[in-house]
Design an enzyme around this catalytic site. Sequence first.
Site, PDB file in Angstrom:
ATOM      1  CE1 TYR A 124      -2.765  -3.502   1.144  1.00 56.13           C
ATOM      2  CE2 TYR A 124      -4.245  -1.445   1.240  1.00 56.13           C
ATOM      3  CZ  TYR A 124      -3.869  -2.775   1.167  1.00 56.13           C
ATOM      4  OH  TYR A 124      -5.322  -3.741   1.213  1.00 56.13           O
ATOM      5  CE  LYS A 172       3.517 -17.370  -0.221  1.00 56.39           C
ATOM      6  NZ  LYS A 172       2.700 -18.838  -0.044  1.00 56.39           N
ATOM      7  CG  ASP A 205       0.301 -19.838   1.553  1.00 56.41           C
ATOM      8  OD1 ASP A 205       0.741 -19.591   2.619  1.00 56.41           O
ATOM      9  OD2 ASP A 205       0.662 -20.753   0.736  1.00 56.41           O
ATOM     10  CG  ASP A 229      -7.562  -4.844   3.517  1.00 55.23           C
ATOM     11  OD1 ASP A 229      -8.424  -4.736   4.264  1.00 55.23           O
ATOM     12  OD2 ASP A 229      -7.299  -4.275   2.367  1.00 55.23           O
TER      13      ASP A 229
END
Length: 337
Positions: A124, A172, A205, A229
Amino acid sequence: MSYKITLILGDGIGPEVAGAAVRVLEATGVGFDFEEVLAGEEAMKTFGTPLPDETLNSIRKNKVALKGPVTTPIGTGFRSVNVGMRQALDLYANLRPAKSFVGVPSRYQDIDLVIVRENTEGLYCGIESIDEARTRAESINLITRKASERIVRFAFEYARREGRKTVTAVHKANILKATGGLFLEVARSVAADYSDIKFNDRIVDNMAMQLVKDPYQFDVIVATNLFGDILSDLCAGLVGGLGLAPGANIGESCAVFEPVHGSAPKYAGQNKLNPTATILSAVLMLRHLGERRAADKVTAAVEQVLAEGKSVTYDLGGRVSTSEMADAIISKMDESG
Ligand code: NAD
């Protein structure tokens, strides 16, 4: 004495849900002096910018704002007001609790999770581009040691203050070895300062799957901007939907309280959607102001209305309007004296 609060009603359903929250706040007996300013589509029409300086200056001055959702054009148009505001005011921590309510139909009962989302960087950060032929686009995923450290510390301090047991960092780092790797490295090193709180981490994930399969194993979840988010909408889904999910954007000098959900433009003007997320955001604001009794009173009234299930909006299987649900919450507050 009254609190001077910046009020942004927002776009779409914003004026309806934020208006409901203002009425509930006014019924607490705590004094409020709302300074209404514009952001989003209305600001664009009036000032030619969706986030005027006047709006930011009002929040800087009053330190606290209540905000309805605002619309961000998808794939084109002006940059997100929310992202712009969070960056301009350095509202680095986005606190998003997800809690079950008795009487609300959902897949699980007794969920009590809190997402702490980094609010100023990651994907972002606003560094992105596309070539003229629109064949190649790129976005920078900016992760800094400073922002990672302060958000993880915020999560641990929150856990300690609220008597929570575990902090889980989501990343991640297997694929995004530089950005995810830095965030995880910093999270592990901050965790070492909090031996009273358990720490673990999950790859995002796997985290999504685990949250759906067994959400009870989690407590406080800290994540970079995009993952936070996405997972906070997932967590809202675990407790009955976006109509129930409040949020707070907190920085060193200011705080802006707003629901997790967006402006739901297709429902604008229908007085139909659930005001609870915004009312519970106002409760977070009351706690931030130290108005604990008023916060408890509103929470109890919301809980009663939800448990009775009669005066709830359509998303919870009811038939009343946004404003009628707020009326029901206010009358429960009046009954409790
Ligand atoms: P959304 O959250 O506005 O709505 C998605 C769906 O969730 C709605 O269609 C509705 O079914 C449900 N929903 C949302 N709010 C609800 C409520 N109070 N009660 C019951 N159900 C509710 O998401 P979207 O459609 O993806 O986004 C619409 C606009 O909102 C976009 O312009 C987006 O950028 C903006 N947005 C703003 C904020 C913010 O201001 N903080 C946050 C998210 C999205």
